[in-house]
Scaffold this motif. Sequence first.
Motif, PDB file in Angstrom:
ATOM      1  N   ALA A 172       0.817  -1.212   0.000  1.00 25.38           N
ATOM      2  CA  ALA A 172       0.000   0.000   0.000  1.00 25.38           C
ATOM      3  C   ALA A 172       0.856   1.270   0.000  1.00 25.38           C
ATOM      4  N   HIS A 224      -7.274  -4.325  -5.914  1.00 26.34           N
ATOM      5  CA  HIS A 224      -5.947  -4.773  -5.499  1.00 26.34           C
ATOM      6  C   HIS A 224      -5.618  -6.063  -6.251  1.00 26.34           C
ATOM      7  N   SER A 234      -5.626  -0.613  -2.570  1.00 36.86           N
ATOM      8  CA  SER A 234      -4.314  -1.191  -2.270  1.00 36.86           C
ATOM      9  C   SER A 234      -4.362  -1.748  -0.847  1.00 36.86           C
TER      10      SER A 234
END
Length: 403
Positions: free
Chosen positions: A163, A294, A387
């Motif tokens: 992230a 993601h 993320s």
Amino acid sequence: MHRVVVTGTGVISALGNNTPSFWQSLISGVSGIQEMVNVDISQIRFKNAAQVRNYVPEDNFAARDIDVMDRFAQFAVLAAREAVAAAGIEWTPDLRETAAVVTGSCLGGRGTEEAGYWELFHNGKSRVHPYTIPLGMSNAGTSHISMQFGIEGPAYNLSTACASSAHAIGHAFWLVRSGVAPLAIAGGSEAPFFLGGLKAWEAMRVISKDTCRPFSAERSGLILGEGAAMLVLESLEAALARGACPLAEVVGFGMSADAGHITQPVAKGPARAMRLALRDANLTHEQIGYINAHGTATEANDRIETTAIRDAFGAHADKLAVSSTKSMHGHALGAAGALEAVASILSLKHGILPPTANFLTPDPACDLDIIPNQARAATVEACLSNSFAFGGLNATLAFKSLP
């Protein structure tokens, strides 16, 4: 509070060494996943990766600069150069003094460190490269971008695993929106292809032996990638005053922690990050038309992310288009969120949603519209980019299209 827009992007990746080639590959559904080069794959159980190709450091940097810049830092500077040029920034003394640089990288220059330690431990050398510390530090990309443009304002690196660059862009967005900085260069970079790092990923048993198939029933794990992406963020009024043409508006950022397991995700944290991004952006569920997931193609992640999207959006989840561009540019770790932010921004700008490549068979546990294999023309008002990192650290960015 200022409205914040993106006026320039820069990319170097397995899909191309600039933004136009990256975007063309994305909408063509081209995968950058190939057999690894410049790595002794005889010692590794997996062979494929999404590497930057046709990159020659000497074509981009002087020899004296290469001596003090790891590959990941070179990528960061190249992406920043393109983003700044695309934005048409004219650096004044005041702008240099107040602009910000916020980057994300979870590994930094560990490849350089490994090379030095190999000489120390295996080849009987008594010393390592004198610049091992500045070459290896994760903030090196930040510092070299700062020096490249003479930026003296807030400058820092965030390291939150996968992230990292999404957190970096979110923080930069908040800096510009609040007026702390009039402009920010934000994104991430990563260069993870060195033997020790690859063996560490091998030990986790999450790498696919063929390719990356997010949300597909046949998915067998992630594929590592490398590269960098950078954005130029500035206030809407400043961009319009100087005649710039913004690509999209950054409208929200949400982050959360699972507070659970170091590697196993849960749906609650990601769902909360999405809700917080929507709240920060003052957007309704119905205004979101696309999510850049993601989407790592691991068994747990894709199933958990599907559940999180349904938790966050309720009935509207059935109307969302969702895709994972990791199926093409690989999982670039700390740079992944920035690459996916560029993909999201360009999707809004051009009215084309990139596909989830390599898709074979639907998985009932991933029952979303995942745009299989072919890009889709669609006019979308706003989108999210997700993320989610090891350690349970989650970040969601919200972008909105501009007329």
